[in-house]
Design a protein around this motif. Structure first.
Motif, PDB file in Angstrom:
ATOM      1  N   VAL A  73      30.651  28.944  -3.127  1.00  0.00           N
ATOM      2  CA  VAL A  73      29.737  29.773  -3.923  1.00  0.00           C
ATOM      3  C   VAL A  73      30.036  29.602  -5.423  1.00  0.00           C
ATOM      4  N   ASP A  74      31.315  29.458  -5.762  1.00  0.00           N
ATOM      5  CA  ASP A  74      31.688  29.236  -7.168  1.00  0.00           C
ATOM      6  C   ASP A  74      31.096  27.927  -7.705  1.00  0.00           C
ATOM      7  N   SER A  75      30.885  26.966  -6.820  1.00  0.00           N
ATOM      8  CA  SER A  75      30.360  25.671  -7.283  1.00  0.00           C
ATOM      9  C   SER A  75      28.833  25.712  -7.467  1.00  0.00           C
ATOM     10  N   VAL A  82      13.477  40.721   8.114  1.00  0.00           N
ATOM     11  CA  VAL A  82      13.294  40.656   9.573  1.00  0.00           C
ATOM     12  C   VAL A  82      14.283  39.760  10.311  1.00  0.00           C
ATOM     13  N   THR A  83      14.845  38.783   9.619  1.00  0.00           N
ATOM     14  CA  THR A  83      15.774  37.881  10.306  1.00  0.00           C
ATOM     15  C   THR A  83      17.090  37.814   9.537  1.00  0.00           C
ATOM     16  N   VAL A  84      18.148  37.421  10.245  1.00  0.00           N
ATOM     17  CA  VAL A  84      19.453  37.242   9.596  1.00  0.00           C
ATOM     18  C   VAL A  84      19.761  35.740   9.667  1.00  0.00           C
ATOM     19  N   PRO A  85      20.253  35.176   8.575  1.00  0.00           N
ATOM     20  CA  PRO A  85      20.531  33.741   8.593  1.00  0.00           C
ATOM     21  C   PRO A  85      21.748  33.430   9.447  1.00  0.00           C
ATOM     22  N   SER A  86      21.923  32.151   9.762  1.00  0.00           N
ATOM     23  CA  SER A  86      23.161  31.801  10.456  1.00  0.00           C
ATOM     24  C   SER A  86      23.690  30.484   9.922  1.00  0.00           C
ATOM     25  N   GLY A  87      24.942  30.524   9.531  1.00  0.00           N
ATOM     26  CA  GLY A  87      25.601  29.286   9.110  1.00  0.00           C
ATOM     27  C   GLY A  87      25.479  28.942   7.639  1.00  0.00           C
ATOM     28  N   GLY A  88      24.930  29.853   6.832  1.00  0.00           N
ATOM     29  CA  GLY A  88      24.834  29.569   5.402  1.00  0.00           C
ATOM     30  C   GLY A  88      26.004  30.160   4.636  1.00  0.00           C
ATOM     31  N   THR A  89      26.099  29.844   3.340  1.00  0.00           N
ATOM     32  CA  THR A  89      27.188  30.386   2.532  1.00  0.00           C
ATOM     33  C   THR A  89      26.682  31.503   1.627  1.00  0.00           C
ATOM     34  N   SER A  90      25.358  31.567   1.447  1.00  0.00           N
ATOM     35  CA  SER A  90      24.795  32.693   0.699  1.00  0.00           C
ATOM     36  C   SER A  90      24.536  33.868   1.642  1.00  0.00           C
ATOM     37  N   ASP A  91      24.974  33.752   2.882  1.00  0.00           N
ATOM     38  CA  ASP A  91      24.669  34.766   3.905  1.00  0.00           C
ATOM     39  C   ASP A  91      25.285  36.143   3.620  1.00  0.00           C
ATOM     40  N   TYR A  92      26.264  36.217   2.698  1.00  0.00           N
ATOM     41  CA  TYR A  92      26.902  37.521   2.476  1.00  0.00           C
ATOM     42  C   TYR A  92      25.899  38.584   2.043  1.00  0.00           C
ATOM     43  N   THR A  94       0.849  -1.185   0.000  1.00  0.00           N
ATOM     44  CA  THR A  94       0.000   0.000   0.000  1.00  0.00           C
ATOM     45  C   THR A  94       0.890   1.242   0.000  1.00  0.00           C
ATOM     46  N   ASN A  95       0.312   2.315  -0.456  1.00  0.00           N
ATOM     47  CA  ASN A  95       1.027   3.586  -0.512  1.00  0.00           C
ATOM     48  C   ASN A  95       1.448   4.036   0.887  1.00  0.00           C
ATOM     49  N   SER A  96       2.617   4.696   0.969  1.00  0.00           N
ATOM     50  CA  SER A  96       3.096   5.147   2.281  1.00  0.00           C
ATOM     51  C   SER A  96       2.238   6.283   2.840  1.00  0.00           C
ATOM     52  N   GLY A  97       1.523   6.947   1.965  1.00  0.00           N
ATOM     53  CA  GLY A  97       0.724   8.096   2.414  1.00  0.00           C
ATOM     54  C   GLY A  97       1.525   9.387   2.456  1.00  0.00           C
ATOM     55  N   VAL A  98       2.802   9.320   2.072  1.00  0.00           N
ATOM     56  CA  VAL A  98       3.623  10.541   2.079  1.00  0.00           C
ATOM     57  C   VAL A  98       3.540  11.212   0.705  1.00  0.00           C
ATOM     58  N   ASP A  99       3.100  12.451   0.707  1.00  0.00           N
ATOM     59  CA  ASP A  99       3.029  13.226  -0.531  1.00  0.00           C
ATOM     60  C   ASP A  99       4.186  14.230  -0.473  1.00  0.00           C
ATOM     61  N   PHE A 100       5.333  13.820  -0.998  1.00  0.00           N
ATOM     62  CA  PHE A 100       6.582  14.581  -0.839  1.00  0.00           C
ATOM     63  C   PHE A 100       6.732  15.633  -1.936  1.00  0.00           C
ATOM     64  N   ARG A 101       6.966  16.859  -1.523  1.00  0.00           N
ATOM     65  CA  ARG A 101       7.120  17.959  -2.479  1.00  0.00           C
ATOM     66  C   ARG A 101       8.292  18.844  -2.053  1.00  0.00           C
ATOM     67  N   SER A 102       9.206  19.092  -2.977  1.00  0.00           N
ATOM     68  CA  SER A 102      10.417  19.804  -2.591  1.00  0.00           C
ATOM     69  C   SER A 102      10.744  20.954  -3.550  1.00  0.00           C
ATOM     70  N   ILE A 103      11.296  22.009  -2.974  1.00  0.00           N
ATOM     71  CA  ILE A 103      11.746  23.170  -3.767  1.00  0.00           C
ATOM     72  C   ILE A 103      13.227  23.395  -3.502  1.00  0.00           C
ATOM     73  N   ARG A 104      13.989  23.565  -4.568  1.00  0.00           N
ATOM     74  CA  ARG A 104      15.400  23.952  -4.411  1.00  0.00           C
ATOM     75  C   ARG A 104      15.468  25.468  -4.349  1.00  0.00           C
ATOM     76  N   PHE A 105      15.635  25.988  -3.142  1.00  0.00           N
ATOM     77  CA  PHE A 105      15.636  27.437  -2.965  1.00  0.00           C
ATOM     78  C   PHE A 105      16.981  28.056  -3.312  1.00  0.00           C
ATOM     79  N   PRO A 106      16.915  29.288  -3.865  1.00  0.00           N
ATOM     80  CA  PRO A 106      18.138  30.083  -4.006  1.00  0.00           C
ATOM     81  C   PRO A 106      18.529  30.636  -2.637  1.00  0.00           C
ATOM     82  N   GLY A 107      19.549  31.466  -2.566  1.00  0.00           N
ATOM     83  CA  GLY A 107      19.859  32.169  -1.321  1.00  0.00           C
ATOM     84  C   GLY A 107      18.661  33.038  -0.959  1.00  0.00           C
ATOM     85  N   LEU A 108      18.288  33.035   0.308  1.00  0.00           N
ATOM     86  CA  LEU A 108      17.096  33.795   0.698  1.00  0.00           C
ATOM     87  C   LEU A 108      17.499  35.027   1.489  1.00  0.00           C
TER      88      LEU A 108
END
Ligand code: SER
Length: 343
Positions: free
Chosen positions: A301-303, A202-212, A184-198
């Motif tokens: 970032v170059d990659s 109101v908030t500042v990111p922490s620990g990312g590489t697009s954080d500049y 039977t189906n797992s019941g998981v309807d998986f949907r994903s987005i590959r986000f750019p740097g956000l």
């Protein structure tokens, strides 16, 4: 436990993070669900009051997830919790645990939830441009926009984790228990987005590489000097936070029959770091910003691609950014940041 006493809910992990803030605001505005927020850190007051329940804990604690199983009827999961790309490089194995085992735990929760209430559980998974790995800057320049299936050779633990979890989600949605007699189906309807740097006002990111980009802007608004860790000529895709949240909600609500894939690129604008600098300088003429590239973070970032081909998202579920570069800065980021630091 009787189903009737469990509360129907949307679960948001990593609720206190950058996306969590924007998403909880938007979900609360729509008002149609109970919001269960989960984070390792206590939630900021501004979003805490918008949640039905707040759970402080680690997604690696299976007991915590079991307790949630008994208390809530979860119909949608926004699994935002992750260790971002720079931070993950310092503790790659810990990042793997949080980013991969954590996701697996949430997928298991989704399966179990769907079994109980008999409906699919939508599993929204933010992936990233970090899943791409271009071998050198000439190739990056030559290929321009990348499609979802191209250049899937991440160079960071975070990128590796995200790429694998996309596959894991697709597996659970489509192939789980494929050899069982009652497959039977797992019941998981998986949907994903590959986000750019956000970039959020109101908030500042922490620990990312697009954080500049967000760091440059937030430092300038506070009158703090900033030293940018990448070269002026480097470009990657960026997006204003409101568009990222709209995209998540839009993909969540899209009819399943329209979705030709589990994983979508979305793009908005692709400025160089030098262009961001020029915009920030115009808005905050006194800003003290210098460029002192860190070769190692620069290499990450170059990659990453200079831009993404998001035509599948546009065709399948009507993706279209509402904030292009000018509108992101002029109508959202600059006024929002000025208000934020004037308080
Ligand atoms: N913006 C994230 C990072 O820099 C990538 O998804 O880690």
């Amino acid at each position: 436990m009787s189903e009737t006493i469990r509360k129907p809910a949307v679960l948001v992990t990593g609720a206190n993070g950058e996306m969590g803030h924007g998403l909880i605001d938007a979900l609360a505005e729509s008002g149609s669900f109970s919001i269960i927020a989960l984070d390792v850190r206590p939630l900021d007051e501004s979003i805490k009051k918008k949640c039905t329940d707040v759970i402080i804990g680690d997604i690696l604690e299976t007991r915590l997830l079991e307790r949630m199983q008994s208390e809530y009827e979860v119909h949608s999961i926004y699994h935002l919790a992750a260790l971002l790309s720079t931070r993950a490089e310092f503790t790659p194995e810990a990042a793997h645990r949080v980013n991969v085992e954590g996701t697996l735990n949430l997928l298991k929760l989704a399966i179990e939830q769907s079994r109980w209430h008999g409906k699919p559980v939508k599993f929204m998974f933010p992936s990233s441009i970090a899943v791409y790995g271009l071998p050198d800057t000439q190739t990056k320049k030559r290929v321009g926009k990348v499609k979802e299936s191209e250049w899937n050779y991440p160079t960071t633990m975070y990128g590796v984790n995200k790429l694998y979890c996309e596959h894991l989600g697709r597996y659970y949605a489509k192939h789980y228990r494929q050899l069982a007699s009652d497959n039977t189906n797992s019941g998981v309807d998986f949907r994903s987005i590959r986000f750019p740097g956000l970039i959020s006002a109101v908030t500042v990111p922490s620990g990312g590489t697009s954080d500049y980009a967000p760091e440059m802007l937030h430092a300038a608004a506070q009158g703090k000097p900033y030293s940018c860790f990448v070269r002026e000529d480097v470009a990657i895709p960026f997006m204003a936070m409101p568009d990222a949240i709209t995209a998540l909600l839009k993909l969540h609500d899209a009819p399943k029959g329209k979705l030709s894939t589990a994983v979508y690129n979305i793009g908005s604008f692709s400025p160089t770091a030098g262009e961001i600098f020029a915009i920030v300088k115009r808005a905050f003429p006194g800003a003290e910003i210098k460029f002192s590239p860190d070769d190692k973070r620069q290499a990450i970032v170059d990659s990453w691609p200079a831009d993404v081909d998001d035509s599948t998202a546009r065709t399948d579920w009507g993706w279209k950014p509402e904030y292009d570069e000018a509108r992101s800065f002029n109508a959202y980021l600059i006024p929002g940041i000025k208000t934020r630091y004037a308080q």
